[in-house]
Design a protein around this motif. Sequence first.
Motif, PDB file in Angstrom:
ATOM      1  N   GLY A  22      30.003  30.377  11.336  1.00  0.00           N
ATOM      2  CA  GLY A  22      28.785  29.722  10.890  1.00  0.00           C
ATOM      3  C   GLY A  22      27.833  29.387  12.033  1.00  0.00           C
ATOM      4  O   GLY A  22      27.571  30.215  12.901  1.00  0.00           O
ATOM      5  N   ASP A  23      27.334  28.149  12.018  1.00  0.00           N
ATOM      6  CA  ASP A  23      26.336  27.733  13.007  1.00  0.00           C
ATOM      7  C   ASP A  23      26.879  27.702  14.431  1.00  0.00           C
ATOM      8  O   ASP A  23      26.096  27.595  15.383  1.00  0.00           O
ATOM      9  CB  ASP A  23      25.797  26.341  12.653  1.00  0.00           C
ATOM     10  N   TRP A  78      31.608  20.282  17.264  1.00  0.00           N
ATOM     11  CA  TRP A  78      32.330  20.359  15.989  1.00  0.00           C
ATOM     12  C   TRP A  78      33.834  20.208  16.239  1.00  0.00           C
ATOM     13  O   TRP A  78      34.617  21.142  16.047  1.00  0.00           O
ATOM     14  CB  TRP A  78      32.041  21.686  15.300  1.00  0.00           C
ATOM     15  N   GLU A  92      28.226  24.251   9.790  1.00  0.00           N
ATOM     16  CA  GLU A  92      27.702  24.822   8.549  1.00  0.00           C
ATOM     17  C   GLU A  92      28.021  26.314   8.502  1.00  0.00           C
ATOM     18  O   GLU A  92      27.812  27.047   9.459  1.00  0.00           O
ATOM     19  CB  GLU A  92      26.187  24.607   8.473  1.00  0.00           C
TER      20      GLU A  92
END
Length: 206
Positions: free
Chosen positions: A91-92, A105, A111
């Motif tokens: 994802g991001d 993260w 995300e």
Amino acid sequence: MIALVRHGETDWNAAHLMQGSSDIPLNDTGRQQARDAGDKLAAERDAGEHAWSAVVSSSAIRARETGELIAEKLGVPFIRVYPQWFEQHFGDAEGVPVEEAMRRWPNRDPEGFENDEQARLRALGALEQVAKDFDGRDVIVVAHGTIIRSALMSLTGRELGFLGNATASRLSQGAEGWTVHTFGGETLEDELGEPAAEIVAEVEPA
């Protein structure tokens, strides 16, 4: 026998960026790594250890190119790509330096992140599909570090470490399930740093 080979180096690998589903090509180092891996696999075949008959890969360009270079060295066909073997989607976090991504993260939840369980089931399903498609033949699958580790950790029930570019992990399927023989070219005992018998495991339905 199936050899799960991680693709050769890309510029994003060299820069320690999260790669995932981003379709990044090999760099020149990665192409040479693929040729070297092909030489090692050819030497195994010539020594009568494994009768490699075909190469397949994930649909990522870095995996396909690695597979094609290995197939050329072995003089065997590159058969097809399996989208199921694509790397876990980050994802991001993709394109972000690995250390920064770990800080931003810590719960592995950017995300668009494909959760670990989804990736694990996808990898196991892909492994079963290859075994079915090649029905007892020795085959080489070129894929990605995280998705290969996910499959092998699920089969062994052990935490496994980093897979280097263009390294091969070997496993075979018998009547009782899958046996993992090596991880990144090392025996499980060497990888785990403790005595470890080869582990036979049943694959859960994907």
